[in-house]
Design an enzyme around this catalytic site. Structure first.
Site, PDB file in Angstrom:
ATOM      1  N   HIS A  47      15.833 -11.347 -21.811  1.00  0.00           N
ATOM      2  CA  HIS A  47      15.630 -12.815 -21.770  1.00  0.00           C
ATOM      3  C   HIS A  47      16.247 -13.392 -20.512  1.00  0.00           C
ATOM      4  O   HIS A  47      17.317 -13.985 -20.589  1.00  0.00           O
ATOM      5  CB  HIS A  47      16.266 -13.455 -22.998  1.00  0.00           C
ATOM      6  CG  HIS A  47      15.781 -14.826 -23.303  1.00  0.00           C
ATOM      7  ND1 HIS A  47      16.330 -15.967 -22.777  1.00  0.00           N
ATOM      8  CD2 HIS A  47      14.781 -15.248 -24.106  1.00  0.00           C
ATOM      9  CE1 HIS A  47      15.713 -17.027 -23.257  1.00  0.00           C
ATOM     10  NE2 HIS A  47      14.771 -16.612 -24.067  1.00  0.00           N
ATOM     11  N   PHE A  48      15.785 -13.405 -19.472  1.00  0.00           N
ATOM     12  CA  PHE A  48      14.631 -12.685 -18.935  1.00  0.00           C
ATOM     13  C   PHE A  48      15.161 -11.839 -17.804  1.00  0.00           C
ATOM     14  O   PHE A  48      15.976 -12.338 -17.039  1.00  0.00           O
ATOM     15  CB  PHE A  48      13.565 -13.661 -18.436  1.00  0.00           C
ATOM     16  CG  PHE A  48      13.062 -14.585 -19.528  1.00  0.00           C
ATOM     17  CD1 PHE A  48      12.120 -14.134 -20.443  1.00  0.00           C
ATOM     18  CD2 PHE A  48      13.545 -15.873 -19.662  1.00  0.00           C
ATOM     19  CE1 PHE A  48      11.643 -14.971 -21.436  1.00  0.00           C
ATOM     20  CE2 PHE A  48      13.083 -16.718 -20.661  1.00  0.00           C
ATOM     21  CZ  PHE A  48      12.135 -16.267 -21.557  1.00  0.00           C
TER      22      PHE A  48
END
Length: 169
Positions: free
Chosen positions: A66-67
């Site tokens: 993420h991410f």
């Protein structure tokens, strides 16, 4: 430790003390320090307050997905951190310094309402949680929660929780 009104530049609860109260462990313990705490002393005029923080680092497991190319601390983790700070406030308001009582109790969150995410939280940020008691009756707590980075509001929510007996499973 008089926890009725504690504040200042030094933490009043470090991670060791927090771990004595909360059952969470790595990677889900999301409060590093408590800086201010005012026990709730009135059900009719709630006055409880807590200010705590989490240092967000690139080493958080959540950033693996993420991410990977633009790490953003998930909103759900911000809400969980608020909930943990709220659990500390409720516990200390009910039981003071009696951390032995924490072995027999658990905080369950019942509702999370009016959630807003305003600014992304990224590695290197200090995520400051500020919660105040909105209502309290018996073991039920309603809390207003805000999260800040460098005095900018990044997220907010209203939480309702209850403290109950922990059951062995």
């Amino acid at each position: 430790m008089d926890t009725n009104k504690i504040q200042g530049d030094k933490p009043i609860m470090n991670v060791e003390k927090i771990r004595q109260i909360l059952p969470h462990r790595y990677p889900m313990l999301l409060v590093d320090r408590v800086m201010e705490l005012v026990q709730n002393t009135s059900d009719s005029e709630p006055n409880g307050y807590i200010k705590a923080y989490k240092n967000v680092t690139i080493n958080e497991e959540v950033f693996l997905g993420h991410f990977p190319n633009k790490p953003i601390y998930p909103g759900v983790m911000q809400i969980e951190g608020m909930a943990q700070a709220g659990g500390l406030l409720a516990f200390v308001s009910m039981f003071g310094d009696n951390v032995a009582e924490a072995k027999n109790k658990i905080v369950y969150f019942m509702t999370i309402d009016n959630v807003k995410f305003r600014i992304p939280v990224v590695p290197g940020d200090r995520l400051v949680y500020e919660l105040k008691v909105l209502k309290h009756k018996g073991s039920i707590w309603q809390l207003g929660a805000n999260a800040f980075v460098e005095d900018k509001l990044v997220s907010e929510a209203e939480l309702k929780a209850m403290i109950t007996e922990a059951k062995e499973s």
